[in-house]
Design a protein around this motif. Structure first.
Motif, PDB file in Angstrom:
ATOM      1  N   THR A  59       0.824  -1.216   0.000  1.00  0.00           N
ATOM      2  CA  THR A  59       0.000   0.000   0.000  1.00  0.00           C
ATOM      3  C   THR A  59       0.851   1.256   0.000  1.00  0.00           C
ATOM      4  O   THR A  59       0.331   2.358  -0.222  1.00  0.00           O
ATOM      5  N   GLY A  60       2.139   1.104   0.301  1.00  0.00           N
ATOM      6  CA  GLY A  60       3.044   2.245   0.204  1.00  0.00           C
ATOM      7  C   GLY A  60       2.975   3.216   1.362  1.00  0.00           C
ATOM      8  O   GLY A  60       3.400   4.359   1.237  1.00  0.00           O
ATOM      9  N   GLN A  61       2.461   2.767   2.519  1.00  0.00           N
ATOM     10  CA  GLN A  61       2.404   3.620   3.709  1.00  0.00           C
ATOM     11  C   GLN A  61       3.556   3.242   4.639  1.00  0.00           C
ATOM     12  O   GLN A  61       3.796   2.049   4.864  1.00  0.00           O
ATOM     13  N   PHE A  62       4.235   4.232   5.183  1.00  0.00           N
ATOM     14  CA  PHE A  62       5.430   3.953   5.979  1.00  0.00           C
ATOM     15  C   PHE A  62       5.057   3.892   7.461  1.00  0.00           C
ATOM     16  O   PHE A  62       5.049   4.910   8.152  1.00  0.00           O
ATOM     17  N   SER A  63       4.751   2.681   7.936  1.00  0.00           N
ATOM     18  CA  SER A  63       4.366   2.480   9.329  1.00  0.00           C
ATOM     19  C   SER A  63       5.514   1.804  10.082  1.00  0.00           C
ATOM     20  O   SER A  63       6.072   0.811   9.612  1.00  0.00           O
ATOM     21  N   ILE A  64       5.845   2.319  11.267  1.00  0.00           N
ATOM     22  CA  ILE A  64       6.895   1.699  12.081  1.00  0.00           C
ATOM     23  C   ILE A  64       6.423   1.508  13.523  1.00  0.00           C
ATOM     24  O   ILE A  64       7.202   1.604  14.452  1.00  0.00           O
ATOM     25  N   GLY A  65       5.110   1.229  13.670  1.00  0.00           N
ATOM     26  CA  GLY A  65       4.584   0.997  15.024  1.00  0.00           C
ATOM     27  C   GLY A  65       3.958  -0.375  15.176  1.00  0.00           C
ATOM     28  O   GLY A  65       3.065  -0.581  16.001  1.00  0.00           O
ATOM     29  N   HIS A  66       4.433  -1.353  14.390  1.00  0.00           N
ATOM     30  CA  HIS A  66       3.783  -2.663  14.360  1.00  0.00           C
ATOM     31  C   HIS A  66       3.868  -3.392  15.709  1.00  0.00           C
ATOM     32  O   HIS A  66       2.978  -4.181  16.032  1.00  0.00           O
ATOM     33  N   ALA A  67       4.937  -3.141  16.469  1.00  0.00           N
ATOM     34  CA  ALA A  67       5.072  -3.821  17.760  1.00  0.00           C
ATOM     35  C   ALA A  67       3.945  -3.432  18.711  1.00  0.00           C
ATOM     36  O   ALA A  67       3.573  -4.226  19.592  1.00  0.00           O
ATOM     37  N   GLY A  68       3.379  -2.240  18.544  1.00  0.00           N
ATOM     38  CA  GLY A  68       2.264  -1.814  19.391  1.00  0.00           C
ATOM     39  C   GLY A  68       1.044  -2.701  19.187  1.00  0.00           C
ATOM     40  O   GLY A  68       0.388  -3.125  20.156  1.00  0.00           O
ATOM     41  N   PHE A  69       0.728  -3.026  17.945  1.00  0.00           N
ATOM     42  CA  PHE A  69      -0.410  -3.907  17.664  1.00  0.00           C
ATOM     43  C   PHE A  69      -0.131  -5.333  18.149  1.00  0.00           C
ATOM     44  O   PHE A  69      -1.028  -6.035  18.606  1.00  0.00           O
ATOM     45  N   MET A  70       1.129  -5.730  18.031  1.00  0.00           N
ATOM     46  CA  MET A  70       1.517  -7.048  18.546  1.00  0.00           C
ATOM     47  C   MET A  70       1.288  -7.103  20.064  1.00  0.00           C
ATOM     48  O   MET A  70       0.794  -8.108  20.593  1.00  0.00           O
ATOM     49  N   ALA A  71       1.619  -6.004  20.752  1.00  0.00           N
ATOM     50  CA  ALA A  71       1.428  -5.944  22.209  1.00  0.00           C
ATOM     51  C   ALA A  71      -0.044  -6.050  22.575  1.00  0.00           C
ATOM     52  O   ALA A  71      -0.410  -6.746  23.539  1.00  0.00           O
ATOM     53  N   VAL A  72      -0.895  -5.386  21.804  1.00  0.00           N
ATOM     54  CA  VAL A  72      -2.344  -5.446  22.083  1.00  0.00           C
ATOM     55  C   VAL A  72      -2.838  -6.891  21.987  1.00  0.00           C
ATOM     56  O   VAL A  72      -3.566  -7.378  22.865  1.00  0.00           O
ATOM     57  N   GLY A  73      -2.443  -7.589  20.929  1.00  0.00           N
ATOM     58  CA  GLY A  73      -2.846  -8.988  20.780  1.00  0.00           C
ATOM     59  C   GLY A  73      -2.282  -9.872  21.881  1.00  0.00           C
ATOM     60  O   GLY A  73      -2.974 -10.763  22.388  1.00  0.00           O
TER      61      GLY A  73
END
Length: 320
Positions: A59-73
Motif C-alpha cells: 500500500t506504500g504507507q510507511f508504518s513503524i509501530g507494528h510492535a504496538g499492535f503485537m502488544a495489544v494482541g
C-alpha cells in the motif's frame, strides 16, 4: 478448475508435507528445544513481516509501530485465557479483533498523513500503547503479565502463519489489493481514477494490525509472559528490517528475510550487543548493492524455477 486454484492446492499440499516433516522431527526429538523455539519465532516473524508488508510494501504507507499492535494482541489474548479462562482460539480471535479495531481507529486520522509524518505518528502510537500497558496494574504493569499457559504449539503457529500468508496473498490479488497497489504507485492518479484512497489505506492498515495481534497472542502464549520490554521500538525496527530486507511488495521476500534474520539472531544469541550492529551492517550493504531488497517486488514461484531450469537446459543443448 482454474490455474490459480491448482497453484493454491499445490502450495497447500507442499505446506502440509512441510508440516508433517517438521512435526515428525519434533516428535522424535531430532529438533531440540533451542531450534523448536527458533522455528516458532520464524513463524511469528513471518506473520509480522507479511502483515507489515501489506501496509508498507503493497500500500506504500510507511508504518513503524507494528510492535504496538503485537502488544495489544499479546496482552488481550493473555487476559482472555488467564483471567476469563476462555479457549485459546477465542484468545487469538480476540487479540486479532482488538488490534484490528485499534488499527482502524488510529488509521482513520493518521493515514491522512504521508511519508515521514506517518512514520513519526505510528512510532508514537507504538510507544503510547507500550507506556499505557506499563501503567495498568491489572495486566502486571512494569513487571509484565506472568503465568500465561503455553498453548502455542508448532501446529498452531505453523497453520496460523499459513493462514496469514494465504489471506494476504488473496487480498493482494483481489480488486481491493489492486486498489492498494494503485495507491502505492501514485496516490493522486489512483484517486483521480475513482479509488477511495482513505478507505483502502485504512483497510490495509486494519488487516495488517489484526495479523500483528494474532502474532502477539502466539508470542505471549509461547513464552509464558507478556512484558512491555518485548514490544519496544526495537521490535518494530526488527519487523521493518524483515520487510526492507526481503523487498517491499514481496511476500516470499518477507518469508525469506524472516528466516534469515531469525537464524542470525539465533547465531548471535551469546552476543546480543552485536545483533543490532549486524542488522545495521546488513541494511547498509543492502542499500548500497540492492536497494530494492533481496526480491524487490517479485515473488519466488515454481514458474521462476521452471524458467531457470528451462534456460539451463537450453544452454546445455546449445553447448552440445
Amino acid at each position: 478448475m482454474s490455474d490459480k486454484v491448482k497453484r493454491d492446492l499445490i502450495a497447500l499440499g507442499g505446506c502440509l508435507a512441510l508440516y508433517l516433516l517438521g512435526q515428525s522431527l519434533i516428535a522424535t526429538d531430532v529438533i531440540g528445544p533451542f531450534w523448536q523455539l527458533n522455528i516458532v519465532l520464524i513463524c511469528i516473524n513471518i506473520m509480522l513481516g507479511v502483515s507489515l508488508n501489506l501496509i508498507n510494501g503493497f500500500t506504500g504507507q510507511f508504518s513503524i509501530g507494528h510492535a504496538g499492535f503485537m502488544a495489544v494482541g499479546a496482552y488481550l489474548g493473555a487476559v482472555l485465557t488467564v483471567k476469563l479462562h476462555l479457549p485459546f482460539i477465542v484468545a487469538i480471535m480476540g487479540g486479532a479483533a482488538a488490534a484490528g479495531f485499534l488499527g482502524f481507529v488510529i488509521g482513520l486520522p493518521t493515514l491522512r498523513l504521508s511519508g515521514d509524518y506517518l512514520a513519526i505518528a505510528t512510532l508514537g502510537l507504538g510507544e503510547i500503547i507500550r507506556i499505557t500497558i506499563l501503567n495498568i496494574p491489572y495486566v502486571g504493569g512494569a513487571s509484565g503479565f506472568m503465568g500465561i499457559p503455553r498453548l502455542t504449539t508448532f501446529t498452531w503457529v505453523f497453520w496460523m502463519m499459513i493462514f496469514t500468508i494465504f489471506f494476504v496473498k488473496n487480498f493482494i490479488n483481489s480488486s481491493h489489493g489492486r486498489a492498494c497497489m494503485a495507491i502505492r504507485e501514485n496516490e493522486i492518479a489512483a484517486e483521480a481514477m475513482g479509488v477511495d484512497t482513505t478507505k483502502y489505506k485504512v483497510m490495509a492498515f486494519t488487516i495488517g494490525a489484526a495479523f500483528a495481534g494474532v502474532a502477539g497472542a502466539m508470542f505471549s502464549h509461547y513464552f509464558y509472559i507478556a512484558h512491555p520490554a518485548s514490544f519496544t521500538f526495537m521490535k518494530s525496527f526488527d519487523i521493518l528490517t524483515i520487510v526492507v530486507l526481503g523487498g517491499l511488495g514481496s511476500i516470499t521476500g518477507s518469508i525469506t528475510a524472516a528466516i534469515l534474520l531469525t537464524f542470525v539472531s539465533a547465531a548471535l544469541a551469546s552476543y546480543p550487543e552485536w545483533r543490532m550492529i549486524a542488522y545495521a551492517l546488513m541494511l547498509i550493504i543492502l542499500m548500497l548493492y540492492r536497494p530494492q531488497g533481496l526480491f524487490g517486488n517479485k515473488e519466488l514461484s515454481l514458474a521462476i524455477f521452471g524458467r531457470l531450469w528451462g534456460g539451463k537446459n537450453r544452454d546445455t543443448a546449445k553447448g552440445n
